[in-house]
Design a protein around this motif. Structure first.
Motif, PDB file in Angstrom:
ATOM      1  N   PRO A 159       0.826  -1.201   0.000  1.00  0.00           N
ATOM      2  CA  PRO A 159       0.000   0.000   0.000  1.00  0.00           C
ATOM      3  C   PRO A 159       0.866   1.258   0.000  1.00  0.00           C
ATOM      4  O   PRO A 159       1.879   1.312   0.674  1.00  0.00           O
ATOM      5  N   ASP A 160       0.446   2.219  -0.786  1.00  0.00           N
ATOM      6  CA  ASP A 160       1.192   3.458  -0.873  1.00  0.00           C
ATOM      7  C   ASP A 160       0.190   4.595  -0.754  1.00  0.00           C
ATOM      8  O   ASP A 160      -0.414   5.017  -1.729  1.00  0.00           O
ATOM      9  N   GLY A 161       0.012   5.059   0.468  1.00  0.00           N
ATOM     10  CA  GLY A 161      -1.028   6.044   0.741  1.00  0.00           C
ATOM     11  C   GLY A 161      -0.793   7.385   0.087  1.00  0.00           C
ATOM     12  O   GLY A 161      -1.714   8.156  -0.095  1.00  0.00           O
ATOM     13  N   GLN A 162       0.431   7.699  -0.245  1.00  0.00           N
ATOM     14  CA  GLN A 162       0.720   9.038  -0.750  1.00  0.00           C
ATOM     15  C   GLN A 162       0.608   9.142  -2.261  1.00  0.00           C
ATOM     16  O   GLN A 162       0.378  10.208  -2.811  1.00  0.00           O
ATOM     17  N   SER A 163       0.803   8.028  -2.941  1.00  0.00           N
ATOM     18  CA  SER A 163       0.892   8.111  -4.389  1.00  0.00           C
ATOM     19  C   SER A 163      -0.442   8.488  -5.015  1.00  0.00           C
ATOM     20  O   SER A 163      -1.489   8.036  -4.597  1.00  0.00           O
ATOM     21  N   ARG A 164      -0.389   9.344  -6.004  1.00  0.00           N
ATOM     22  CA  ARG A 164      -1.611   9.743  -6.697  1.00  0.00           C
ATOM     23  C   ARG A 164      -1.641   9.161  -8.095  1.00  0.00           C
ATOM     24  O   ARG A 164      -2.176   9.757  -9.015  1.00  0.00           O
ATOM     25  N   THR A 165      -1.036   8.000  -8.239  1.00  0.00           N
ATOM     26  CA  THR A 165      -1.055   7.369  -9.560  1.00  0.00           C
ATOM     27  C   THR A 165      -1.861   6.082  -9.492  1.00  0.00           C
ATOM     28  O   THR A 165      -2.046   5.499  -8.426  1.00  0.00           O
ATOM     29  N   PHE A 166      -2.327   5.660 -10.659  1.00  0.00           N
ATOM     30  CA  PHE A 166      -3.049   4.397 -10.775  1.00  0.00           C
ATOM     31  C   PHE A 166      -2.090   3.241 -10.473  1.00  0.00           C
ATOM     32  O   PHE A 166      -0.980   3.206 -10.980  1.00  0.00           O
TER      33      PHE A 166
END
Ligand SMILES: [Zn+2]
Ligand SMILES: [Zn+2]
Length: 252
Positions: A159-166
């Motif tokens: 999980p990567d809560g910060q990423s705003r990519t698909f």
């Protein structure tokens, strides 16, 4: 009782108390066909939605219905933030729940028709990837009011809560749910759309497991008022009273 409308009291309450809401503009002419945010005048989608579409065209939600714009400094966005507090203001919860229940009662059929699917037979909320323990506040808020079983969508292995990519592996479903979701229409609900990457990543997980259609509903399409591209949209919607009779697929 013939003609009885079970959500009429909620609709009346909202009509009186929710005039800070703003109907999303119709797709086209600078409005993204997916999220109703700003798109270049000769483009169908905004930049983030176009990126998601190019990354996984078959996995995107079949319809995305933002119920209202949510201006970063106004009441709706305030509700969308505070309903997640450990002790949330009851008024924020009431407003959001009423809005969702009335919208689905009035426009659920529009969304299913636009998706070309059958009525949803399962629901899911986009999981939090911030490590919050327990049920997602949206799922707690909705409870069993939809009359649909909840799918156990969960954060993926990385999980990567910060990423705003698909991300294809941002979320996961257990084997039992994967088997069960095959061929179904899923109602996917989230509170706020910023870039849409989380919802579209969740849609990918559902479709990769065999869901036939994903109908996504978001309570608020976040508006960043300091971003120039939003200004023409804000000017158009600023003085428009909220119309409960409209949805993004069913405009007067
Ligand atoms: Zn968009
Ligand atoms: Zn509608």
């Amino acid at each position: 009782m013939p003609g009885r409308d079970p959500v009429a009291p909620l609709r009346a309450w909202l009509a009186e108390h929710a005039q800070y809401l703003r109907n999303p503009l119709p797709a086209g002419a600078g409005i993204c066909m997916t999220c109703r945010g700003p798109a270049g005048s000769s483009f169908l989608r905004c930049i983030p939605c176009d990126k998601h579409f190019r990354a996984a065209p078959d996995s995107m939600a079949d319809v995305v219905a933002p119920i209202s714009y949510a201006h970063a400094h106004e009441q709706h966005m305030h509700d969308l933030r505070t309903y997640k507090w450990r002790t949330p203001p009851e008024i924020s919860r009431s407003r959001l729940l009423s809005l969702l229940v009335v919208f689905l009662a009035d426009h659920g059929r529009c969304l299913v028709e636009a998706a070309g699917g059958t009525a949803p037979s399962a629901a899911a909320v986009v999981p939090s990837t911030k490590g919050r323990p327990g049920l997602h506040p949206l799922r707690t808020l909705i409870g069993d009011r939809l009359g649909l079983p909840w799918l156990p969508l969960a954060p993926g292995a990385r999980p990567d809560g910060q990423s705003r990519t698909f991300q294809r592996d941002r979320f996961g479903l257990n084997d039992r749910a994967r088997e069960w979701v095959e061929g179904r229409t899923v109602l996917l609900i989230d509170d706020t759309w910023t870039t849409g990457s989380r919802i579209q990543s969740a849609s990918h997980t559902l479709k990769a497991a065999g869901a036939a259609k994903v109908v996504a509903v978001v309570l608020g399409r976040r508006v960043n008022p300091v971003w120039d591209e939003w200004r023409p949209i804000l000017q158009k919607v600023r003085d428009e009273p909220f119309r409960m009779d409209d949805c993004p697929f069913h405009i007067r």
